[in-house]
Design an enzyme around this catalytic site. Structure first.
Site, PDB file in Angstrom:
ATOM      1  N   GLU A  52       0.838  -1.194   0.000  1.00 48.43           N
ATOM      2  CA  GLU A  52       0.000   0.000   0.000  1.00 48.43           C
ATOM      3  C   GLU A  52       0.876   1.249   0.000  1.00 48.43           C
ATOM      4  O   GLU A  52       1.774   1.383   0.815  1.00 48.43           O
ATOM      5  CB  GLU A  52      -0.911   0.007   1.239  1.00 48.43           C
ATOM      6  CG  GLU A  52      -1.863  -1.183   1.332  1.00 48.43           C
ATOM      7  CD  GLU A  52      -2.966  -1.172   0.273  1.00 48.43           C
ATOM      8  OE1 GLU A  52      -3.150  -0.126  -0.392  1.00 48.43           O
ATOM      9  OE2 GLU A  52      -3.635  -2.205   0.117  1.00 48.43           O
ATOM     10  N   CYS A  74      -6.876  -1.484   8.784  1.00 51.40           N
ATOM     11  CA  CYS A  74      -5.591  -1.489   8.073  1.00 51.40           C
ATOM     12  C   CYS A  74      -5.220  -0.067   7.663  1.00 51.40           C
ATOM     13  O   CYS A  74      -4.143   0.436   7.970  1.00 51.40           O
ATOM     14  CB  CYS A  74      -5.676  -2.371   6.827  1.00 51.40           C
ATOM     15  SG  CYS A  74      -5.833  -4.124   7.223  1.00 51.40           S
ATOM     16  N   HIS A 107      -0.658  -5.846   2.494  1.00 53.97           N
ATOM     17  CA  HIS A 107      -1.841  -6.699   2.586  1.00 53.97           C
ATOM     18  C   HIS A 107      -1.479  -8.096   2.090  1.00 53.97           C
ATOM     19  O   HIS A 107      -0.840  -8.238   1.052  1.00 53.97           O
ATOM     20  CB  HIS A 107      -2.984  -6.145   1.723  1.00 53.97           C
ATOM     21  CG  HIS A 107      -3.957  -5.330   2.510  1.00 53.97           C
ATOM     22  ND1 HIS A 107      -4.259  -4.008   2.204  1.00 53.97           N
ATOM     23  CD2 HIS A 107      -4.715  -5.639   3.591  1.00 53.97           C
ATOM     24  CE1 HIS A 107      -5.162  -3.559   3.078  1.00 53.97           C
ATOM     25  NE2 HIS A 107      -5.444  -4.527   3.930  1.00 53.97           N
TER      26      HIS A 107
END
Length: 214
Positions: A84, A148, A167
């Site tokens: 991410e 998250c 992730h």
């Protein structure tokens, strides 16, 4: 002797349909592998609760004083190890394990909408995929507006961007815990190398600048 690098890696506790959270399983696997002699690795499991994250992260950054914090979370939609690039401040409507969500639906009042990691996730992704470890890595710019994303944003804010979020898919879809541990290992090694390069460039520029002042 060179100073050891401090790296903190976190996974999450079970929630919802994830009776076993592959993120914490992967982090434990990584702890078994270690990150080499010159890295002091600290791991911890984070509750899937907004308020716990608010309490835990500042003390984690303060007490450990890490060069890098890598948060790992599970995504039922993921089929690759997904890096991410940024964390988001607003849009937190989903209830956590305590059936709570922030009244403001945001992470930090008056904080920027989006904070990016200092790490170039595309570069990390490319390097790991080229190394051919048999685990596919991809990059995403949306960490999902749940714990998250909330954790990532808070950590990027506290650590001035020296944070990463990864992730992982649920176990066996398609990767085993060992695969995920190896994947994390490869990804974090590349992240540390990139940070090292950036640091060297900064030092070089700083020295050039200093030399000119005489």
């Amino acid at each position: 002797m060179a100073h050891k690098k401090k790296v903190v890696v976190t996974g999450f506790e079970p929630f919802g349909e994830h009776a076993v959270n592959s993120s914490w399983v992967a982090v434990q696997e990584l702890e078994r592998l270690g990150l080499g002699e010159d890295v002091d690795l600290h791991v911890c499991e984070i509750p899937v609760e907004y308020q716990a994250v608010q309490n835990l992260l500042p003390s984690l950054w303060r007490e450990q004083q890490p060069q890098l914090v890598v948060h790992v979370g599970v995504s039922g939609l993921a089929t690759t190890v997904t890096l991410e690039q940024c964390g988001h401040n607003k849009g937190y409507k989903r209830l956590d394990n305590c059936s709570f969500c922030p009244a403001s639906q945001c992470c930090m009042e008056n904080g920027p909408d989006c904070i990016k990691s200092v790490l170039d996730m595309d570069a990390v992704c490319k390097r790991v995929n080229e190394s051919d470890i048999g685990i596919a890595v991809s990059v995403s710019k949306d960490a999902g507006r749940y714990l998250c994303d909330y954790t990532y944003y808070s950590s990027l804010y506290l650590g001035q961007g020296h944070s990463a979020f990864v992730h992982v898919p649920p176990l066996g879809k398609p990767y085993s815990s060992q695969d995920l541990g190896r994947g994390l290992h490869a990804v974090i090694q590349e992240m540390l190398q990139l940070l090292e390069q950036d640091h060297t460039v900064e030092e070089h520029l700083h020295n050039e600048h200093c030399n000119h002042s005489h």
